[in-house]
Design an enzyme around this catalytic site. Structure first.
Site, short mmCIF file in Angstrom:
data_model
loop_
_atom_site.label_atom_id
_atom_site.label_comp_id
_atom_site.label_asym_id
_atom_site.label_seq_id
_atom_site.Cartn_x
_atom_site.Cartn_y
_atom_site.Cartn_z
N ASP A 131 0.80 -1.21 0.00
CA ASP A 131 0.00 0.00 0.00
C ASP A 131 0.84 1.27 0.00
OD1 ASP A 131 -2.55 1.06 -0.22
OD2 ASP A 131 -2.54 1.67 1.88
N CYS A 196 -22.94 2.02 -6.89
CA CYS A 196 -22.03 3.15 -6.61
C CYS A 196 -22.83 4.45 -6.58
CB CYS A 196 -20.93 3.20 -7.68
SG CYS A 196 -19.91 4.68 -7.52
N CYS A 212 -15.02 8.97 -7.23
CA CYS A 212 -15.03 7.91 -6.20
C CYS A 212 -14.95 8.54 -4.81
CB CYS A 212 -13.86 6.95 -6.42
SG CYS A 212 -13.78 5.67 -5.14
N CYS A 241 -19.59 -0.44 -3.22
CA CYS A 241 -19.40 -1.40 -4.31
C CYS A 241 -18.90 -2.75 -3.79
CB CYS A 241 -18.48 -0.84 -5.39
SG CYS A 241 -16.84 -0.37 -4.81
C1 B12 Z 1 -4.94 4.71 -6.02
C2 B12 Z 1 -5.70 3.75 -5.13
C3 B12 Z 1 -7.03 4.01 -4.88
C4 B12 Z 1 -7.79 5.11 -5.59
C5 B12 Z 1 -8.16 4.62 -7.01
C6 B12 Z 1 -8.74 3.22 -7.06
C7 B12 Z 1 -8.51 2.50 -8.38
N1 B12 Z 1 -9.45 1.64 -8.72
O1 B12 Z 1 -7.51 2.69 -9.08
C8 B12 Z 1 -8.98 5.35 -4.62
C9 B12 Z 1 -8.59 6.40 -3.62
C10 B12 Z 1 -10.28 5.75 -5.30
C11 B12 Z 1 -9.05 4.00 -3.93
C12 B12 Z 1 -10.18 3.51 -3.33
C13 B12 Z 1 -10.25 2.30 -2.67
N2 B12 Z 1 -9.21 1.50 -2.37
CO1 B12 Z 1 -7.42 1.80 -3.06
N3 B12 Z 1 -5.65 1.88 -3.70
C14 B12 Z 1 -5.06 2.64 -4.55
C15 B12 Z 1 -3.59 2.23 -4.73
C16 B12 Z 1 -2.71 3.16 -3.90
C17 B12 Z 1 -3.11 2.19 -6.17
C18 B12 Z 1 -4.09 1.51 -7.13
C19 B12 Z 1 -3.57 1.56 -8.56
O2 B12 Z 1 -2.38 1.49 -8.79
N4 B12 Z 1 -4.44 1.71 -9.50
C20 B12 Z 1 -3.99 1.77 -10.87
C21 B12 Z 1 -4.97 1.11 -11.79
C22 B12 Z 1 -4.40 1.04 -13.19
O3 B12 Z 1 -5.13 -0.19 -11.31
P1 B12 Z 1 -6.48 -1.02 -11.44
O4 B12 Z 1 -7.71 -0.22 -11.40
O5 B12 Z 1 -6.32 -2.09 -10.44
O6 B12 Z 1 -6.30 -1.50 -12.91
C23 B12 Z 1 -6.16 -2.86 -13.24
C24 B12 Z 1 -7.49 -3.51 -13.56
O7 B12 Z 1 -8.32 -2.53 -14.19
C25 B12 Z 1 -7.05 -4.63 -14.47
N5 B12 Z 1 -7.96 -4.88 -15.55
C26 B12 Z 1 -8.66 -4.04 -16.30
N6 B12 Z 1 -9.37 -4.71 -17.19
C27 B12 Z 1 -9.08 -5.98 -17.03
C28 B12 Z 1 -9.53 -7.08 -17.73
C29 B12 Z 1 -9.05 -8.33 -17.36
C30 B12 Z 1 -9.52 -9.49 -18.11
C31 B12 Z 1 -8.12 -8.45 -16.32
C32 B12 Z 1 -7.60 -9.75 -15.93
C33 B12 Z 1 -7.69 -7.31 -15.62
C34 B12 Z 1 -8.19 -6.10 -16.00
O8 B12 Z 1 -5.77 -4.30 -14.99
C35 B12 Z 1 -5.38 -3.01 -14.53
C36 B12 Z 1 -3.90 -2.93 -14.35
O9 B12 Z 1 -3.39 -3.80 -13.37
C37 B12 Z 1 -3.63 0.77 -4.13
C38 B12 Z 1 -2.34 0.38 -3.38
C39 B12 Z 1 -1.24 -0.01 -4.33
N7 B12 Z 1 -0.05 0.44 -4.06
O10 B12 Z 1 -1.47 -0.72 -5.29
C40 B12 Z 1 -4.85 0.79 -3.20
C41 B12 Z 1 -5.76 -0.43 -3.20
C42 B12 Z 1 -6.07 -0.79 -4.63
N8 B12 Z 1 -6.97 0.07 -2.56
C43 B12 Z 1 -7.54 -0.76 -1.76
C44 B12 Z 1 -8.75 -0.51 -1.07
C45 B12 Z 1 -9.08 -1.41 0.10
C46 B12 Z 1 -9.58 0.53 -1.48
C47 B12 Z 1 -11.03 0.80 -1.02
C48 B12 Z 1 -11.87 -0.47 -0.89
C49 B12 Z 1 -11.00 1.57 0.31
C50 B12 Z 1 -12.34 2.02 0.81
N9 B12 Z 1 -13.14 1.19 1.46
O11 B12 Z 1 -12.67 3.17 0.65
C51 B12 Z 1 -11.54 1.72 -2.16
C52 B12 Z 1 -12.20 0.90 -3.27
C53 B12 Z 1 -12.58 1.69 -4.47
C54 B12 Z 1 -12.58 0.84 -5.74
N10 B12 Z 1 -13.73 0.44 -6.23
O12 B12 Z 1 -11.48 0.55 -6.24
C55 B12 Z 1 -6.81 -2.09 -1.73
C56 B12 Z 1 -7.58 -3.06 -2.61
C57 B12 Z 1 -7.63 -4.47 -2.09
C58 B12 Z 1 -8.39 -5.37 -3.04
N11 B12 Z 1 -8.86 -6.47 -2.50
O13 B12 Z 1 -8.56 -5.09 -4.19
C59 B12 Z 1 -5.39 -1.66 -2.30
C60 B12 Z 1 -4.68 -2.73 -3.11
C61 B12 Z 1 -4.55 -1.24 -1.09
C62 B12 Z 1 -3.89 -2.43 -0.42
N12 B12 Z 1 -2.58 -2.51 -0.50
O14 B12 Z 1 -4.54 -3.27 0.13
N13 B12 Z 1 -7.86 3.35 -4.01
S1 SF4 Z 2 -15.75 3.08 -3.33
FE1 SF4 Z 2 -16.94 2.02 -4.89
S2 SF4 Z 2 -19.10 2.56 -4.47
FE2 SF4 Z 2 -17.82 4.00 -3.33
S3 SF4 Z 2 -17.71 5.75 -4.72
FE3 SF4 Z 2 -15.86 4.49 -5.08
S4 SF4 Z 2 -16.41 3.13 -6.77
FE4 SF4 Z 2 -18.32 4.03 -5.97
S1 SF4 Z 3 -19.34 -10.14 -8.57
FE1 SF4 Z 3 -18.95 -8.27 -7.37
S2 SF4 Z 3 -17.32 -7.23 -8.50
FE2 SF4 Z 3 -18.18 -8.74 -9.88
S3 SF4 Z 3 -19.77 -7.58 -10.99
FE3 SF4 Z 3 -20.79 -8.57 -9.25
S4 SF4 Z 3 -20.77 -6.98 -7.67
FE4 SF4 Z 3 -19.24 -6.36 -9.19
#
Ligand code: B12
Ligand code: SF4
Ligand code: SF4
Length: 368
Positions: A131, A196, A212, A241
């Site tokens: 993280d 969401c 978000c 979500c």
């Molecule tokens: C920036 C960040 C955020 C941002 C942006 C979130 C985002 N989705 O990018 C914000 C502040 C909004 C956020 C929110 C949350 N976060 Co956050 N966040 C991060 C952080 C620091 C970086 C994430 C990152 O690099 N994103 C970059 C993008 C490119 O990554 P991605 O969306 O995962 O993209 C991948 C997928 O889209 C995938 N993909 C796309 N299409 C397809 C298709 C196929 C077929 C496949 C296989 C894959 C795939 O490939 C992409 C590249 O890897 C990480 C920690 C870390 N160092 O990694 C934690 C992290 C992702 N967060 C975490 C958490 C817990 C949360 C929250 C649940 C917290 C909360 N309760 O409020 C929310 C959830 C929101 C959500 N729906 O994601 C956890 C997630 C754990 C998990 N089980 O997934 C992490 C990993 C922290 C940790 N170390 O535990 N977060």
């Molecule tokens: S954490 Fe999930 S439900 Fe909440 S605003 Fe972000 S994407 Fe929407």
């Molecule tokens: S299984 Fe969970 S993550 Fe996948 S589409 Fe349904 S609500 Fe979203």
């Protein structure tokens, strides 16, 4: 040097014994596809002003930048599924994201440190990362076979749901085992999208940080006007979500029945927003504790608590009215403006608040 399968298992077992709920391995080669996604999200504005992994995508998608000669990632997940859901008690309770109700990252780090310790004792180098800005944690977990990418972008494990925090140990030890990344299991489900509150989830499994709420409550500056009502009672984090996700719901039901994997520390779920607002800056910073606070600016905490009060509808609560009034002339303009918005939403005339401050300045009792 290659680690025998038995030794690989002993590293994973050490992590599981010390705080991890799941662990696995994958190779440490650079993820060019992931880098391209991170860069595209940043170019498209989806990352808003976030730094984190977006600051240097070349580094955050290449484990060898963390450790020269990196060969393998030992990846860990610590589960925090809420086993029970406590009811709020204060007239304006502010909701805390489940992942922040206790220090689950400490548990995760303990597990990762234990794995790194075994590797070092075996003569290998090992760096722990979780993280921070160093690595895209979810990609490591996906490649190590710990779960699949849900439509809400979270990494979902069949056993733990997406109620996990994730991290890795980067090491120069090679392993022969090749993990199979998990295929999609969302199937026809699309429940997270409409759940969401702000429509932040894209059809391509991306999350637009500009909408978000998890980012909106961390981002410095005023909360955008069109999102203030949607923030609702959230002071830190958003779980919508995740709570709408059927596999996650199944995990919660299973855990609450079995009593296993006790998590989701109940007292951490709600805080008394008015009481916290009436704390001095040092005490509020201490109460905020380990939660992320950019530049340790306690004004961001006040802003969030105020928006929660504004949305609470608790205009009949003396404590709520008092806490809002105490901030309408705050020296931080973001805090003062948020207090005025909240006062108006509660039906308190701002002029009334001004008059109250006049009384207070002239030495009269400040209680409304
Ligand atoms: C920036 C960040 C955020 C941002 C942006 C979130 C985002 N989705 O990018 C914000 C502040 C909004 C956020 C929110 C949350 N976060 Co956050 N966040 C991060 C952080 C620091 C970086 C994430 C990152 O690099 N994103 C970059 C993008 C490119 O990554 P991605 O969306 O995962 O993209 C991948 C997928 O889209 C995938 N993909 C796309 N299409 C397809 C298709 C196929 C077929 C496949 C296989 C894959 C795939 O490939 C992409 C590249 O890897 C990480 C920690 C870390 N160092 O990694 C934690 C992290 C992702 N967060 C975490 C958490 C817990 C949360 C929250 C649940 C917290 C909360 N309760 O409020 C929310 C959830 C929101 C959500 N729906 O994601 C956890 C997630 C754990 C998990 N089980 O997934 C992490 C990993 C922290 C940790 N170390 O535990 N977060
Ligand atoms: S954490 Fe999930 S439900 Fe909440 S605003 Fe972000 S994407 Fe929407
Ligand atoms: S299984 Fe969970 S993550 Fe996948 S589409 Fe349904 S609500 Fe979203």
């Amino acid at each position: 040097m290659t680690l025998a399968e038995e030794a690989r298992r002993s590293v994973l077992d050490a992590g599981l014994a010390a705080g991890l709920s799941a662990a696995g391995t994958c190779t440490a080669r650079a993820w060019d596809g992931t880098r391209a996604v991170v860069e595209a999200r940043r170019r498209g504005g989806l990352a808003d002003t976030m730094a984190f992994t977006y600051r240097n995508p070349v580094r955050s998608t290449d484990p060898s930048r963390l450790l020269r000669g990196a060969a393998t990632l030992f990846v860990g997940a610590t589960g925090y599924a809420p086993a029970s859901v406590p009811a709020p008690e204060a007239p304006a309770s502010a909701r805390v994201g489940w992942y922040a109700t206790d220090d689950f990252y400490a548990q995760l780090r303990a597990g990762l440190d234990a794995m790194a310790g075994v590797l070092r004792r075996l003569g290998f180098r090992a760096v722990v990362v979780a993280d921070d800005n160093g690595l895209v944690d979810r990609e490591a977990a996906w490649r190590a076979g710990l779960g699949w990418y849900g439509r809400n972008s979270l990494l979902l494990s069949p056993k733990l749901g997406s109620w996990t925090v994730l991290g890795s140990v980067v090491t120069d030890a090679s392993v022969a085992h090749v993990a199979q990344p998990m295929a999609d299991r969302c199937g026809a489900c699309t429940a997270c999208g409409p759940a969401c509150p702000t429509g932040a989830i894209g059809a391509d499994r991306s999350v637009d940080a500009r909408r978000c709420l998890a980012w909106i409550v961390q981002r410095p500056g005023p909360i955008p006007l069109d999102l203030r009502s949607a923030v609702g009672d959230r002071v830190y984090g958003c779980d919508e979500c995740q709570e709408a996700c059927p596999p996650n719901q199944a995990v919660v039901v299973r855990l609450s029945r079995s009593g296993g994997l006790a998590v989701g520390a109940a007292p951490g779920r709600w805080i008394d927003a008015a009481a916290w607002l009436l704390l001095g800056d040092d005490d509020l910073a201490e109460a905020w504790g380990r939660w992320y606070l950019p530049a340790r600016d306690v004004g961001i905490a006040r802003r969030n608590l105020l928006v929660v009060l504004g949305n609470s509808g608790a205009a009949s609560s003396t404590a709520v009215v008092r806490a809002v009034r105490a901030h309408v002339d705050h020296p931080d303009p973001v805090v003062a403006e948020q207090a005025r918005w909240s006062a108006e939403r509660l039906g308190m005339a701002v002029a009334d608040a001004d008059a109250w401050h006049e009384h207070r300045r002239s030495g009269e009792d400040g209680a409304p």
